[in-house]
Design a protein around this motif. Structure first.
Motif, PDB file in Angstrom:
ATOM      1  N   PRO A 174     -18.228 -13.643 -10.455  1.00  0.00           N
ATOM      2  CA  PRO A 174     -19.639 -14.454 -10.289  1.00  0.00           C
ATOM      3  C   PRO A 174     -20.657 -13.719 -11.388  1.00  0.00           C
ATOM      4  CG  PRO A 174     -18.562 -13.150  -8.436  1.00  0.00           C
ATOM      5  CD  PRO A 174     -17.748 -13.037  -9.726  1.00  0.00           C
ATOM      6  N   GLN A 175     -21.644 -14.580 -11.674  1.00  0.00           N
ATOM      7  CA  GLN A 175     -22.583 -14.191 -12.616  1.00  0.00           C
ATOM      8  C   GLN A 175     -23.228 -12.965 -12.197  1.00  0.00           C
ATOM      9  OE1 GLN A 175     -25.125 -17.822 -12.815  1.00  0.00           O
ATOM     10  NE2 GLN A 175     -24.153 -18.287 -15.034  1.00  0.00           N
ATOM     11  N   ASP A 176     -23.633 -12.744 -11.100  1.00  0.00           N
ATOM     12  CA  ASP A 176     -24.439 -11.222 -10.770  1.00  0.00           C
ATOM     13  C   ASP A 176     -23.250 -10.084 -10.639  1.00  0.00           C
ATOM     14  OD1 ASP A 176     -22.873 -12.321  -8.452  1.00  0.00           O
ATOM     15  OD2 ASP A 176     -24.740 -11.899  -7.253  1.00  0.00           O
ATOM     16  N   SER A 177     -22.155 -10.273 -10.911  1.00  0.00           N
ATOM     17  CA  SER A 177     -21.409  -8.833 -10.740  1.00  0.00           C
ATOM     18  C   SER A 177     -20.518  -8.804 -12.154  1.00  0.00           C
ATOM     19  CB  SER A 177     -20.415  -9.013  -9.784  1.00  0.00           C
ATOM     20  OG  SER A 177     -19.289 -10.148  -9.824  1.00  0.00           O
ATOM     21  N   GLY A 178     -19.794  -7.558 -12.080  1.00  0.00           N
ATOM     22  CA  GLY A 178     -18.980  -7.259 -13.292  1.00  0.00           C
ATOM     23  C   GLY A 178     -17.671  -7.863 -13.430  1.00  0.00           C
ATOM     24  N   SER A 179     -16.954  -8.252 -14.556  1.00  0.00           N
ATOM     25  CA  SER A 179     -15.793  -8.820 -14.760  1.00  0.00           C
ATOM     26  C   SER A 179     -14.410  -8.044 -14.193  1.00  0.00           C
ATOM     27  CB  SER A 179     -15.505  -9.188 -16.199  1.00  0.00           C
ATOM     28  OG  SER A 179     -15.648  -7.919 -17.155  1.00  0.00           O
ATOM     29  N   ILE A 180     -14.720  -6.779 -13.767  1.00  0.00           N
ATOM     30  CA  ILE A 180     -13.633  -5.982 -13.363  1.00  0.00           C
ATOM     31  C   ILE A 180     -13.857  -5.331 -11.894  1.00  0.00           C
ATOM     32  CG2 ILE A 180     -12.484  -3.746 -13.663  1.00  0.00           C
ATOM     33  CD1 ILE A 180     -13.155  -3.843 -16.706  1.00  0.00           C
ATOM     34  N   LYS A 181     -12.720  -5.486 -10.904  1.00  0.00           N
ATOM     35  CA  LYS A 181     -12.843  -4.930  -9.647  1.00  0.00           C
ATOM     36  C   LYS A 181     -11.847  -3.970  -9.381  1.00  0.00           C
ATOM     37  CE  LYS A 181     -11.335  -6.951  -5.032  1.00  0.00           C
ATOM     38  NZ  LYS A 181     -10.783  -8.027  -4.547  1.00  0.00           N
ATOM     39  N   TYR A 182     -12.774  -2.798  -8.761  1.00  0.00           N
ATOM     40  CA  TYR A 182     -11.931  -1.522  -8.439  1.00  0.00           C
ATOM     41  C   TYR A 182     -11.501  -1.471  -6.929  1.00  0.00           C
ATOM     42  CZ  TYR A 182     -13.376  -0.319 -13.052  1.00  0.00           C
ATOM     43  OH  TYR A 182     -13.661  -0.464 -14.433  1.00  0.00           O
ATOM     44  N   GLU A 183     -10.402  -1.166  -6.576  1.00  0.00           N
ATOM     45  CA  GLU A 183     -10.139  -0.816  -5.031  1.00  0.00           C
ATOM     46  C   GLU A 183      -9.117   0.244  -5.135  1.00  0.00           C
ATOM     47  OE1 GLU A 183      -8.576  -4.519  -2.968  1.00  0.00           O
ATOM     48  OE2 GLU A 183      -8.536  -5.149  -5.090  1.00  0.00           O
ATOM     49  N   LEU A 184      -9.712   1.097  -3.900  1.00  0.00           N
ATOM     50  CA  LEU A 184      -9.228   2.621  -3.856  1.00  0.00           C
ATOM     51  C   LEU A 184      -7.569   2.198  -3.368  1.00  0.00           C
ATOM     52  CD1 LEU A 184      -9.348   5.736  -3.555  1.00  0.00           C
ATOM     53  CD2 LEU A 184      -9.835   5.110  -1.128  1.00  0.00           C
ATOM     54  N   ILE A 185      -6.764   3.113  -3.952  1.00  0.00           N
ATOM     55  CA  ILE A 185      -5.395   2.842  -3.512  1.00  0.00           C
ATOM     56  C   ILE A 185      -5.096   4.338  -2.485  1.00  0.00           C
ATOM     57  CG2 ILE A 185      -2.947   3.404  -4.247  1.00  0.00           C
ATOM     58  CD1 ILE A 185      -3.444   1.726  -6.821  1.00  0.00           C
ATOM     59  N   ARG A 186      -5.749   5.312  -2.976  1.00  0.00           N
ATOM     60  CA  ARG A 186      -5.645   6.695  -2.224  1.00  0.00           C
ATOM     61  C   ARG A 186      -6.470   7.737  -2.910  1.00  0.00           C
ATOM     62  NH1 ARG A 186      -1.602  10.567  -3.931  1.00  0.00           N
ATOM     63  NH2 ARG A 186      -0.468   9.713  -5.713  1.00  0.00           N
ATOM     64  N   ILE A 187      -6.832   8.854  -1.829  1.00  0.00           N
ATOM     65  CA  ILE A 187      -7.469   9.867  -2.508  1.00  0.00           C
ATOM     66  C   ILE A 187      -6.395  10.862  -2.875  1.00  0.00           C
ATOM     67  CG2 ILE A 187      -9.107  11.601  -2.062  1.00  0.00           C
ATOM     68  CD1 ILE A 187     -10.652   9.648  -0.153  1.00  0.00           C
ATOM     69  N   VAL A 188      -6.218  11.143  -4.153  1.00  0.00           N
ATOM     70  CA  VAL A 188      -5.388  12.210  -4.683  1.00  0.00           C
ATOM     71  C   VAL A 188      -5.799  13.563  -4.152  1.00  0.00           C
ATOM     72  CG1 VAL A 188      -4.184  13.365  -6.664  1.00  0.00           C
ATOM     73  CG2 VAL A 188      -4.523  10.689  -6.406  1.00  0.00           C
ATOM     74  N   SER A 189      -6.996  13.966  -4.221  1.00  0.00           N
ATOM     75  CA  SER A 189      -7.563  15.127  -4.151  1.00  0.00           C
ATOM     76  C   SER A 189      -9.158  14.978  -3.761  1.00  0.00           C
ATOM     77  CB  SER A 189      -7.218  16.294  -5.159  1.00  0.00           C
ATOM     78  OG  SER A 189      -8.139  16.071  -6.292  1.00  0.00           O
ATOM     79  N   GLN A 190      -9.547  16.016  -2.945  1.00  0.00           N
ATOM     80  CA  GLN A 190     -10.948  15.861  -2.462  1.00  0.00           C
ATOM     81  C   GLN A 190     -11.219  17.702  -2.311  1.00  0.00           C
ATOM     82  OE1 GLN A 190     -11.965  13.828   1.094  1.00  0.00           O
ATOM     83  NE2 GLN A 190     -14.093  14.824   1.363  1.00  0.00           N
ATOM     84  N   ARG A 191     -12.392  18.007  -2.816  1.00  0.00           N
ATOM     85  CA  ARG A 191     -12.831  19.355  -2.927  1.00  0.00           C
ATOM     86  C   ARG A 191     -14.286  19.570  -2.670  1.00  0.00           C
ATOM     87  NH1 ARG A 191     -12.868  23.588  -7.432  1.00  0.00           N
ATOM     88  NH2 ARG A 191     -13.547  22.249  -8.684  1.00  0.00           N
ATOM     89  N   LYS A 192     -14.718  20.076  -1.716  1.00  0.00           N
ATOM     90  CA  LYS A 192     -15.978  20.508  -1.320  1.00  0.00           C
ATOM     91  C   LYS A 192     -16.618  21.353  -2.429  1.00  0.00           C
ATOM     92  CE  LYS A 192     -19.664  20.421   1.332  1.00  0.00           C
ATOM     93  NZ  LYS A 192     -20.568  19.339   1.256  1.00  0.00           N
ATOM     94  N   ILE A 193     -17.726  21.116  -3.290  1.00  0.00           N
ATOM     95  CA  ILE A 193     -18.215  22.156  -3.933  1.00  0.00           C
ATOM     96  C   ILE A 193     -19.520  22.679  -3.468  1.00  0.00           C
ATOM     97  CG2 ILE A 193     -19.264  22.082  -6.328  1.00  0.00           C
ATOM     98  CD1 ILE A 193     -16.268  21.668  -6.424  1.00  0.00           C
ATOM     99  N   GLU A 194     -19.462  23.913  -3.349  1.00  0.00           N
ATOM    100  CA  GLU A 194     -20.549  24.541  -2.743  1.00  0.00           C
ATOM    101  C   GLU A 194     -21.889  24.926  -3.624  1.00  0.00           C
ATOM    102  OE1 GLU A 194     -20.884  25.220   0.474  1.00  0.00           O
ATOM    103  OE2 GLU A 194     -19.034  24.465   0.541  1.00  0.00           O
TER     104      GLU A 194
END
Length: 88
Positions: free
Chosen positions: A68-88
């Motif tokens: 579409p004219q109002d968006s980019g030419s690449i689409k990103y979709e999450l497969i999975r979260i490999v890691s997540q870490r809370k930063i204090e």
């Protein structure tokens, strides 16, 4: 379509939203380079960013043939979260 690793910073940044011509807050991501870029929070479908957490994500990257004219030419979709870490 290809699978890529995306690193998301615990900090946010600001980016210039071209269609709306406004400065907006977004998430800082590192994809295929050594530096972070700021993108909209909703850029990666299926992923909900939580400020203060850093992530390593496995993402499907698809180049759109007729974007579409109002968006980019690449689409990103999450497969999975490999890691997540809370930063204090």
């Amino acid at each position: 379509m290809e699978q890529i690793t995306v690193y998301v910073s615990a900090e946010t940044g600001m980016f210039y939203n071209v269609p709306n011509t406004s400065l907006e807050e977004g998430m800082l991501v590192r994809i295929d380079h050594d530096y972070y870029i700021c993108i909209a929070f909703n850029t990666i479908a299926g992923f909900t960013y939580e400020k203060g957490n850093e992530y390593e994500l496995l993402v499907k990257k698809t180049k759109l043939a007729n974007p579409p004219q109002d968006s980019g030419s690449i689409k990103y979709e999450l497969i999975r979260i490999v890691s997540q870490r809370k930063i204090e």
